[in-house]
Design an enzyme around this catalytic site. Structure first.
Site, PDB file in Angstrom:
ATOM      1  N   TYR A 111      19.562   7.398 -41.350  1.00 17.07           N
ATOM      2  CA  TYR A 111      19.940   8.893 -41.614  1.00 17.07           C
ATOM      3  C   TYR A 111      19.695   8.772 -43.022  1.00 17.07           C
ATOM      4  CZ  TYR A 111      20.802  10.029 -36.993  1.00 17.07           C
ATOM      5  OH  TYR A 111      20.491  10.267 -35.859  1.00 17.07           O
ATOM      6  N   TYR A 148      28.663   8.555 -31.477  1.00 23.62           N
ATOM      7  CA  TYR A 148      27.173   8.804 -31.304  1.00 23.62           C
ATOM      8  C   TYR A 148      27.021   7.896 -30.010  1.00 23.62           C
ATOM      9  CZ  TYR A 148      22.235   8.099 -33.329  1.00 23.62           C
ATOM     10  OH  TYR A 148      21.322   7.910 -33.523  1.00 23.62           O
ATOM     11  N   LYS A 186      22.862  14.434 -29.633  1.00 27.59           N
ATOM     12  CA  LYS A 186      23.506  14.745 -28.176  1.00 27.59           C
ATOM     13  C   LYS A 186      23.228  16.063 -26.648  1.00 27.59           C
ATOM     14  CE  LYS A 186      27.445  12.531 -29.653  1.00 27.59           C
ATOM     15  NZ  LYS A 186      26.329  11.563 -29.202  1.00 27.59           N
ATOM     16  N   PRO A 202      20.215  18.589 -34.005  1.00 27.19           N
ATOM     17  CA  PRO A 202      20.108  17.502 -33.275  1.00 27.19           C
ATOM     18  C   PRO A 202      19.946  16.357 -34.151  1.00 27.19           C
ATOM     19  CG  PRO A 202      17.963  18.137 -34.444  1.00 27.19           C
ATOM     20  CD  PRO A 202      19.180  19.608 -34.409  1.00 27.19           C
ATOM     21  N   HIS A 231      19.788  -0.018 -28.859  1.00 26.20           N
ATOM     22  CA  HIS A 231      19.826   0.344 -30.703  1.00 26.20           C
ATOM     23  C   HIS A 231      21.124  -0.152 -30.582  1.00 26.20           C
ATOM     24  CE1 HIS A 231      16.414   1.903 -32.126  1.00 26.20           C
ATOM     25  NE2 HIS A 231      16.109   1.251 -31.979  1.00 26.20           N
TER      26      HIS A 231
END
Length: 467
Positions: free
Chosen positions: A274, A460, A372, A368, A122
């Site tokens: 998100y 990220y 990580k 979550p 991704h």
């Protein structure tokens, strides 16, 4: 009595004391499956078996298994003890996002063949808020870094298969009852020289060597080693073996949880979404091109039975809705798993006490939201494997002495990122309209500021592990 490796100057174990002999499990049942080769020495006193190895690893999650692979590749003896059976370990549902660094580590370890074949790279994520959407492009913001969607369960399966095919010894259904002998001279930073703390619930002995007491298939056994590594999670034995007097815990519990479902439904989105919503947070993720992994923010104490499948799907559609595409809906399908996940941040310091070292969830937990948890565990064991290789080759404990400090710098960076992402995207039950407007202002800034977007993307995709 079993033989033990010689102890070097100042009480430090000598790297040249490890054995190169081999041993095999006496049973071929799944509970005692081991790799075909092992350097652990063993002695059988009736039904009580004693083994000796260089590094004893407690826990066969991704941290313990990857550490064993890295040590095996470097020629360092180790044994992995896992209290659950293989089937249980391979079906635990956990994280599904691998940072670029984690992907690179798995490839270098020779454990990425199936990941590269079946995983889904991704290049970004989509943020949805205020009924609009914005894509954060990772490669353009990070110099080409990306993430991989590949479930932790699959990583574990790959590492177990590799281990059993030819690697360090791996014992399932080996329940650790306690550890001792980890403190004392030569402990270096993170240990207390000259202390007499008991580090298990067992009767203290005069054993000068780090020792793990466990039961395998109902029979008592002992593993002596030069170092013990606890990869057995928050509820494991290793963390509690660090005396409370030298252990500091930092913790935050969040006022909400996640309701997660696994559904046999193809994702209708290319990358993770998100969503910040007045109704609460939502996340649209995936496990494969045919399986969706979806989450909803729910109150703490929620019973999954309160959320029949239809209600879950309708709430997801409501929270993910955007004005630019009012007809957008999730693809629905049979829900195969449903559970509630509490949210918390937690760190214990130090990550080393004498010759006991902690890694992964035994030392830290993150909410979550920032993806990580697994990736921090990988960074821990990479750092630790380098330190153990240095000791094994040169006798120097310089990197081992710095292990806790080195890891905690990265841990706290990841804790902050996860905390920030969680606070940015979730609706606190006591949240005021003012606080909601602050969240929306920060989300809007990410869409307008390359610097803000790059900060999110760099964290990220994962910061590089320094050599």
């Amino acid at each position: 009595m079993h033989a033990t490796s010689p102890i070097g100057p100042n009480g430090s174990p000598s790297p040249n004391g490890s054995s190169s002999s081999t041993s095999r499990a006496s049973s071929t049942s799944p509970a005692s499956q081991t790799s075909s080769t092992s350097s652990a020495r063993s002695t059988n006193h009736g039904r009580h078996t004693t083994h000796h190895t260089t590094v004893g690893i407690i826990g066969a999650g991704p941290a313990g298994l990857l550490l064993a692979r890295l040590l095996h590749n470097a020629g360092i003896d180790c044994v992995v003890l896992e209290r659950r059976d293989r089937a249980y370990v391979e079906q635990r549902q956990r994280a599904g996002i691998l940072e670029q660094t984690t992907v690179d580590v798995l490839r270098a370890a020779g454990a990425a063949e199936r990941m590269d074949r079946e995983g889904m790279p991704h290049d970004g994520i989509e943020l949805r808020f205020d009924r609009r959407s914005h894509r954060v492009d990772f490669p353009s913001l990070t110099g080409g870094r990306r993430v991989m969607v590949y479930a932790q369960t699959e990583v574990v399966k790959d590492l177990i298969a590799q281990q059993l095919a030819g690697g360090a010894r791996l014992l399932f259904e080996a329940e650790v009852e306690g550890v001792e002998g980890v403190e004392g001279a030569g402990a270096g930073e993170g240990g207390l020289k000259g202390t007499s703390h008991q580090t298990s619930n067992l009767t203290p002995t005069s054993t000068p060597t780090p020792t793990v007491h466990y039961r395998h298939q109902g029979h008592p056994a002992t593993l002596t080693c030069e170092y013990i590594v606890g990869c057995d999670g928050f509820h494991g034995v290793a963390r509690n073996a660090v005396p409370a007097a030298v252990r500091t815990t930092y913790e935050r519990t969040y006022p909400y949880s996640w309701l997660g479902i696994l559904a046999e439904a193809p994702p209708v989105y290319d990358e993770l979404i998100y969503a910040h919503s007045p109704r609460g947070f939502a996340l649209a993720s995936m496990r494969s091109p045919a399986v969706s992994r979806l989450y909803l923010q729910v109150p703490n104490g929620t019973d999954p039975a309160e959320w029949p499948d239809t209600r879950v799907w309708e709430e997801l559609d409501a929270r993910l809705a955007i004005d630019a595409d009012p007809g957008w809906k999730l693809e629905r399908g049979p829900v195969t798993a449903k559970s509630v996940l509490p949210m918390r941040s937690w760190v214990t310091e130090p990550m080393r006490y004498g010759r006991l070292l902690l890694a992964g969830d035994a030392a830290h937990i993150v909410p979550p939201t920032g993806a990580k948890g697994l990736n921090l565990a990988v960074a821990d064991v990479v750092t630790l494997s380098r330190a153990l290789v240095q000791w094994h080759v040169t006798g120097s404990t310089e990197r081992l002495d710095a292990y806790s400090e080195t890891c905690l710098r990265r841990v706290w960076r990841a804790e902050h990122f996860s905390y920030s992402m969680t606070g940015l995207l979730h609706t606190d039950p006591a949240q005021s309209p003012f606080e909601t407007r602050l969240q929306l202002a920060q989300l809007d800034r990410i869409t307008r500021s390359r610097h803000a977007a790059a900060e999110l993307a760099e964290n990220y995709t994962g910061l590089p592990i320094k050599p």
